[in-house]
Design an enzyme around this catalytic site. Structure first.
Site, PDB file in Angstrom:
ATOM      1  N   SER A 119      37.858  -9.476  -4.410  1.00  0.00           N
ATOM      2  CA  SER A 119      36.436  -9.700  -4.684  1.00  0.00           C
ATOM      3  C   SER A 119      35.707 -10.262  -3.488  1.00  0.00           C
ATOM      4  CB  SER A 119      36.285 -10.755  -5.784  1.00  0.00           C
ATOM      5  OG  SER A 119      36.830 -10.325  -6.962  1.00  0.00           O
ATOM      6  N   HIS A 140      36.816  -2.037  -3.953  1.00  0.00           N
ATOM      7  CA  HIS A 140      36.440  -3.094  -4.899  1.00  0.00           C
ATOM      8  C   HIS A 140      35.783  -2.500  -6.141  1.00  0.00           C
ATOM      9  CE1 HIS A 140      33.851  -6.937  -5.677  1.00  0.00           C
ATOM     10  NE2 HIS A 140      34.907  -6.905  -6.458  1.00  0.00           N
ATOM     11  N   GLU A 152      32.699  -0.700  -4.382  1.00  0.00           N
ATOM     12  CA  GLU A 152      32.274  -1.184  -3.069  1.00  0.00           C
ATOM     13  C   GLU A 152      33.447  -0.893  -2.118  1.00  0.00           C
ATOM     14  OE1 GLU A 152      31.707  -5.475  -3.107  1.00  0.00           O
ATOM     15  OE2 GLU A 152      29.765  -5.298  -2.177  1.00  0.00           O
ATOM     16  N   ASN A 190      29.531  -9.911  -4.491  1.00  0.00           N
ATOM     17  CA  ASN A 190      29.766 -11.312  -4.868  1.00  0.00           C
ATOM     18  C   ASN A 190      29.019 -12.322  -4.006  1.00  0.00           C
ATOM     19  OD1 ASN A 190      31.278 -11.245  -7.251  1.00  0.00           O
ATOM     20  ND2 ASN A 190      32.965 -10.362  -6.068  1.00  0.00           N
TER      21      ASN A 190
HETATM   22  C1  LIG Z   1      33.830 -10.371  -9.870  1.00  0.00           C
HETATM   23  C2  LIG Z   1      33.771  -9.108  -9.085  1.00  0.00           C
HETATM   24  O1  LIG Z   1      34.425  -9.057  -8.048  1.00  0.00           O
HETATM   25  C3  LIG Z   1      32.895  -7.980  -9.385  1.00  0.00           C
HETATM   26  C4  LIG Z   1      32.595  -7.742 -10.832  1.00  0.00           C
HETATM   27  O2  LIG Z   1      33.233  -6.959 -11.472  1.00  0.00           O
HETATM   28  S1  LIG Z   1      31.347  -8.641 -11.457  1.00  0.00           S
HETATM   29  C5  LIG Z   1      31.175  -8.081 -13.094  1.00  0.00           C
HETATM   30  C6  LIG Z   1      30.402  -6.789 -13.152  1.00  0.00           C
HETATM   31  N1  LIG Z   1      30.236  -6.410 -14.532  1.00  0.00           N
HETATM   32  C7  LIG Z   1      29.161  -6.757 -15.241  1.00  0.00           C
HETATM   33  O3  LIG Z   1      28.212  -7.353 -14.730  1.00  0.00           O
HETATM   34  C8  LIG Z   1      29.226  -6.383 -16.684  1.00  0.00           C
HETATM   35  C9  LIG Z   1      27.999  -6.847 -17.424  1.00  0.00           C
HETATM   36  N2  LIG Z   1      28.122  -6.433 -18.832  1.00  0.00           N
HETATM   37  C10 LIG Z   1      27.876  -5.190 -19.246  1.00  0.00           C
HETATM   38  O4  LIG Z   1      27.508  -4.306 -18.485  1.00  0.00           O
HETATM   39  C11 LIG Z   1      28.057  -4.924 -20.723  1.00  0.00           C
HETATM   40  O5  LIG Z   1      27.959  -6.135 -21.430  1.00  0.00           O
HETATM   41  C12 LIG Z   1      29.436  -4.221 -21.060  1.00  0.00           C
HETATM   42  C13 LIG Z   1      29.471  -2.827 -20.431  1.00  0.00           C
HETATM   43  C14 LIG Z   1      30.627  -5.032 -20.610  1.00  0.00           C
HETATM   44  C15 LIG Z   1      29.549  -4.101 -22.588  1.00  0.00           C
HETATM   45  O6  LIG Z   1      28.451  -3.383 -23.043  1.00  0.00           O
HETATM   46  P1  LIG Z   1      27.851  -3.556 -24.515  1.00  0.00           P
HETATM   47  O7  LIG Z   1      26.834  -2.497 -24.675  1.00  0.00           O
HETATM   48  O8  LIG Z   1      27.484  -4.959 -24.724  1.00  0.00           O
HETATM   49  O9  LIG Z   1      29.083  -3.395 -25.457  1.00  0.00           O
HETATM   50  P2  LIG Z   1      29.717  -2.141 -26.144  1.00  0.00           P
HETATM   51  O10 LIG Z   1      28.683  -1.282 -26.815  1.00  0.00           O
HETATM   52  O11 LIG Z   1      30.800  -2.720 -26.982  1.00  0.00           O
HETATM   53  O12 LIG Z   1      30.365  -1.340 -24.954  1.00  0.00           O
HETATM   54  C16 LIG Z   1      29.739  -0.305 -24.216  1.00  0.00           C
HETATM   55  C17 LIG Z   1      30.836   0.595 -23.693  1.00  0.00           C
HETATM   56  O13 LIG Z   1      31.692  -0.162 -22.799  1.00  0.00           O
HETATM   57  C18 LIG Z   1      33.040  -0.098 -23.268  1.00  0.00           C
HETATM   58  N3  LIG Z   1      33.673  -1.408 -22.982  1.00  0.00           N
HETATM   59  C19 LIG Z   1      33.204  -2.612 -23.310  1.00  0.00           C
HETATM   60  N4  LIG Z   1      34.030  -3.572 -22.858  1.00  0.00           N
HETATM   61  C20 LIG Z   1      35.040  -2.941 -22.244  1.00  0.00           C
HETATM   62  C21 LIG Z   1      36.209  -3.372 -21.574  1.00  0.00           C
HETATM   63  N5  LIG Z   1      36.493  -4.676 -21.399  1.00  0.00           N
HETATM   64  N6  LIG Z   1      37.050  -2.438 -21.060  1.00  0.00           N
HETATM   65  C22 LIG Z   1      36.784  -1.127 -21.192  1.00  0.00           C
HETATM   66  N7  LIG Z   1      35.681  -0.655 -21.798  1.00  0.00           N
HETATM   67  C23 LIG Z   1      34.832  -1.551 -22.317  1.00  0.00           C
HETATM   68  C24 LIG Z   1      32.953   0.164 -24.741  1.00  0.00           C
HETATM   69  O14 LIG Z   1      34.140   0.786 -25.218  1.00  0.00           O
HETATM   70  C25 LIG Z   1      31.762   1.097 -24.817  1.00  0.00           C
HETATM   71  O15 LIG Z   1      32.174   2.399 -24.447  1.00  0.00           O
HETATM   72  P3  LIG Z   1      31.460   3.717 -25.064  1.00  0.00           P
HETATM   73  O16 LIG Z   1      30.028   3.670 -24.612  1.00  0.00           O
HETATM   74  O17 LIG Z   1      32.244   4.828 -24.431  1.00  0.00           O
HETATM   75  O18 LIG Z   1      31.613   3.615 -26.532  1.00  0.00           O
HETATM   76  N1  LIG Z   2      37.955 -10.287 -12.858  1.00  0.00           N
HETATM   77  C1  LIG Z   2      37.003  -9.551 -12.292  1.00  0.00           C
HETATM   78  O1  LIG Z   2      35.910  -9.387 -12.869  1.00  0.00           O
HETATM   79  C2  LIG Z   2      37.234  -8.909 -10.985  1.00  0.00           C
HETATM   80  C3  LIG Z   2      38.328  -9.238 -10.204  1.00  0.00           C
HETATM   81  N2  LIG Z   2      38.535  -8.619  -9.005  1.00  0.00           N
HETATM   82  C4  LIG Z   2      39.688  -8.964  -8.190  1.00  0.00           C
HETATM   83  O2  LIG Z   2      40.822  -8.290  -8.718  1.00  0.00           O
HETATM   84  C5  LIG Z   2      42.002  -9.071  -8.490  1.00  0.00           C
HETATM   85  C6  LIG Z   2      42.705  -9.317  -9.830  1.00  0.00           C
HETATM   86  O3  LIG Z   2      41.820  -9.968 -10.711  1.00  0.00           O
HETATM   87  P1  LIG Z   2      42.045  -9.944 -12.295  1.00  0.00           P
HETATM   88  O4  LIG Z   2      42.630  -8.656 -12.711  1.00  0.00           O
HETATM   89  O5  LIG Z   2      40.787 -10.426 -12.897  1.00  0.00           O
HETATM   90  O6  LIG Z   2      43.156 -11.094 -12.424  1.00  0.00           O
HETATM   91  P2  LIG Z   2      44.238 -11.339 -13.562  1.00  0.00           P
HETATM   92  O7  LIG Z   2      44.599 -12.772 -13.493  1.00  0.00           O
HETATM   93  O8  LIG Z   2      43.754 -10.747 -14.856  1.00  0.00           O
HETATM   94  O9  LIG Z   2      45.473 -10.430 -13.097  1.00  0.00           O
HETATM   95  C7  LIG Z   2      46.242 -10.617 -11.952  1.00  0.00           C
HETATM   96  C8  LIG Z   2      47.627 -10.053 -12.248  1.00  0.00           C
HETATM   97  O10 LIG Z   2      48.386  -9.980 -11.056  1.00  0.00           O
HETATM   98  C9  LIG Z   2      49.699 -10.441 -11.344  1.00  0.00           C
HETATM   99  N3  LIG Z   2      50.339 -10.850 -10.096  1.00  0.00           N
HETATM  100  C10 LIG Z   2      50.201 -12.027  -9.434  1.00  0.00           C
HETATM  101  N4  LIG Z   2      50.946 -11.983  -8.293  1.00  0.00           N
HETATM  102  C11 LIG Z   2      51.544 -10.764  -8.270  1.00  0.00           C
HETATM  103  C12 LIG Z   2      52.421 -10.111  -7.358  1.00  0.00           C
HETATM  104  N5  LIG Z   2      52.832 -10.734  -6.245  1.00  0.00           N
HETATM  105  N6  LIG Z   2      52.838  -8.852  -7.640  1.00  0.00           N
HETATM  106  C13 LIG Z   2      52.440  -8.212  -8.763  1.00  0.00           C
HETATM  107  N7  LIG Z   2      51.607  -8.788  -9.664  1.00  0.00           N
HETATM  108  C14 LIG Z   2      51.163 -10.038  -9.415  1.00  0.00           C
HETATM  109  C15 LIG Z   2      49.462 -11.558 -12.320  1.00  0.00           C
HETATM  110  O11 LIG Z   2      50.659 -11.900 -12.998  1.00  0.00           O
HETATM  111  P3  LIG Z   2      50.843 -13.422 -13.549  1.00  0.00           P
HETATM  112  O12 LIG Z   2      49.757 -13.612 -14.569  1.00  0.00           O
HETATM  113  O13 LIG Z   2      52.205 -13.381 -14.115  1.00  0.00           O
HETATM  114  O14 LIG Z   2      50.677 -14.309 -12.351  1.00  0.00           O
HETATM  115  C16 LIG Z   2      48.418 -10.915 -13.241  1.00  0.00           C
HETATM  116  O15 LIG Z   2      49.044 -10.090 -14.216  1.00  0.00           O
HETATM  117  C17 LIG Z   2      41.542 -10.365  -7.790  1.00  0.00           C
HETATM  118  O16 LIG Z   2      41.649 -10.187  -6.398  1.00  0.00           O
HETATM  119  C18 LIG Z   2      40.063 -10.448  -8.194  1.00  0.00           C
HETATM  120  O17 LIG Z   2      39.292 -11.168  -7.284  1.00  0.00           O
HETATM  121  C19 LIG Z   2      37.707  -7.623  -8.549  1.00  0.00           C
HETATM  122  C20 LIG Z   2      36.633  -7.231  -9.303  1.00  0.00           C
HETATM  123  C21 LIG Z   2      36.281  -7.875 -10.550  1.00  0.00           C
END
Ligand SMILES: CC(=O)CC(=O)SCCNC(=O)CCNC(=O)[C@H](O)C(C)(C)COP(=O)(O)OP(=O)(O)OC[C@H]1O[C@@H](n2cnc3c(N)ncnc32)[C@H](O)[C@@H]1OP(=O)(O)O
Ligand SMILES: NC(=O)C1=CN([C@@H]2O[C@H](COP(=O)(O)OP(=O)(O)OC[C@H]3O[C@@H](n4cnc5c(N)ncnc54)[C@H](OP(=O)(O)O)[C@@H]3O)[C@@H](O)[C@H]2O)C=CC1
Length: 283
Positions: A119, A140, A152, A190
């Site tokens: 991330s 990403h 990304e 991010n």
């Molecule tokens: C941290 C990082 O590095 C980067 C990141 O990822 S930051 C996070 C970026 N993501 C966001 O900002 C998500 C913001 N949230 C949303 O867009 C919406 O709330 C959401 C898409 C998650 C759910 O949408 P919603 O309309 O409230 O719910 P819902 O109607 O149940 O779901 C819409 C669709 O998404 C799917 N869905 C919801 N949650 C899901 C999940 N966890 N996994 C897979 N599919 C999912 C549903 O199955 C549904 O699919 P269909 O349209 O095919 O039926």
């Molecule tokens: N959460 C988010 O919304 C997003 C996350 N990311 C990035 O994706 C990556 C994973 O995040 P996320 O899936 O949320 O994290 P989770 O904690 O859900 O999953 C990480 C997984 O990796 C496993 N793991 C740890 N070390 C190892 C290893 N050496 N070999 C194999 N498996 C390992 C962990 O096992 P155990 O639990 O046993 O340690 C766990 O099952 C991070 O870099 C995060 O920044 C990117 C975009 C969005």
């Protein structure tokens, strides 16, 4: 470059989602986790989501079966020895990621691309621990991976044009939209999203408003699909804290200091939805 066999390292919420979209796009994919239970949980989640998609008539039974057949689980990293593309999605810790990349570098075929779903961590630093830095790149995905359209793509200083083009084409094959960014802390996504989430946490910490009301303001006032605190729980508070630390250290600017409440929650093991409790309770 032809990519047929893919491997995803880490079967958490991101790794499982990434494996799912590759399997649905017709690629062979191995999902790996150190931990057998975590691997099983990842595979079960994929099955559940695909079954739901068939129920909703978004996918045929045949397509679901085909996706299952493309998917294989393994706890053995040596399974990377016949892979063309390996995507790492383990925890957001540089020391864990560099160890995984060093191991993969020794196992994977010479032509293989090593990608990270990090991330925020510097891809340039990850690339430098391998003997194939020009074949290392950031890929990403956004959460939830099957739903979100963006990937990304982060070029390390060392990434070759050939590697970039292969990942760009692969992103399009997954029916997602690539955006190319340079390697800077938090990239684009991010650098913008996480300070907003951190500020939402400060707003609660300073007693300005409640968790629910902060979320309502951003949902109804700004049309965000989820409030920032719901989103933080969804991402994982450990991941949010790691990203803020990368921004804070990477830019050396106090505006990125993580909120003490975020630190405290992570110390308590309140990691959000995945642990059953964060700003909200999921039990
Ligand atoms: C941290 C990082 O590095 C980067 C990141 O990822 S930051 C996070 C970026 N993501 C966001 O900002 C998500 C913001 N949230 C949303 O867009 C919406 O709330 C959401 C898409 C998650 C759910 O949408 P919603 O309309 O409230 O719910 P819902 O109607 O149940 O779901 C819409 C669709 O998404 C799917 N869905 C919801 N949650 C899901 C999940 N966890 N996994 C897979 N599919 C999912 C549903 O199955 C549904 O699919 P269909 O349209 O095919 O039926
Ligand atoms: N959460 C988010 O919304 C997003 C996350 N990311 C990035 O994706 C990556 C994973 O995040 P996320 O899936 O949320 O994290 P989770 O904690 O859900 O999953 C990480 C997984 O990796 C496993 N793991 C740890 N070390 C190892 C290893 N050496 N070999 C194999 N498996 C390992 C962990 O096992 P155990 O639990 O046993 O340690 C766990 O099952 C991070 O870099 C995060 O920044 C990117 C975009 C969005």
């Amino acid at each position: 470059m032809l990519i047929n066999q893919v491997m995803v390292i880490g079967a958490g919420q991101m790794g499982a989602g990434i494996a799912q979209v590759f399997a649905q796009a017709g690629l062979r994919v191995k999902l790996n986790d150190l931990n057998e239970d975590a691997l099983q949980k990842g595979l079960d989640g994929i099955k559940k989501r695909l079954t739901k998609a068939v129920e909703k008539e978004k996918m045929t039974e045949n397509e679901k079966q085909q996706a299952f057949e493309n998917l294989e689980g393994t706890t053995d990293l040596r399974a990377a020895s016949d892979c063309d593309l390996i995507i790492e999605a383990v925890v957001e810790k540089m020391e864990v990621k560099t160890k995984v990349f060093q191991s993969l570098d020794a196992i994977a075929p010479d032509h293989a691309i090593l990608a990270s779903n990090t991330s925020s961590l510097p891809i340039t630093e990850i690339a430098a621990v391998t003997k194939r830095p020009s074949q290392v790149i950031g890929m990403h995905f956004m959460n939830p991976v099957p739903v979100m359209k963006l990937v990304e793509i982060i070029r390390a200083l060392q990434t070759s044009d050939e590697t970039y083009e292969a990942i760009e084409q692969m992103t399009e094959k997954l029916n997602k939209t690539p955006v190319e960014v340079n390697d800077f802390p938090g990239f684009v996504s991010n650098r913008i999203l996480m300070p907003m989430i951190n500020e939402a946490i400060y707003t609660v910490y300073e007693g300005v408003s409640s968790v629910e009301d902060v979320d309502t303001v951003m949902k109804l006032g700004m049309n965000h699909p989820m409030g920032p605190l719901t989103l933080a729980d969804f991402i994982g508070l450990d991941t949010c804290l790691s990203i803020m630390e990368v921004l804070h250290e990477g830019f050396g600017d106090s505006k990125y200091r993580p909120c003490p409440l975020l630190r405290q929650y992570v110390k308590a093991g309140w990691l959000g939805k995945k642990s059953g409790r964060g700003f909200y309770s999921y039990e």
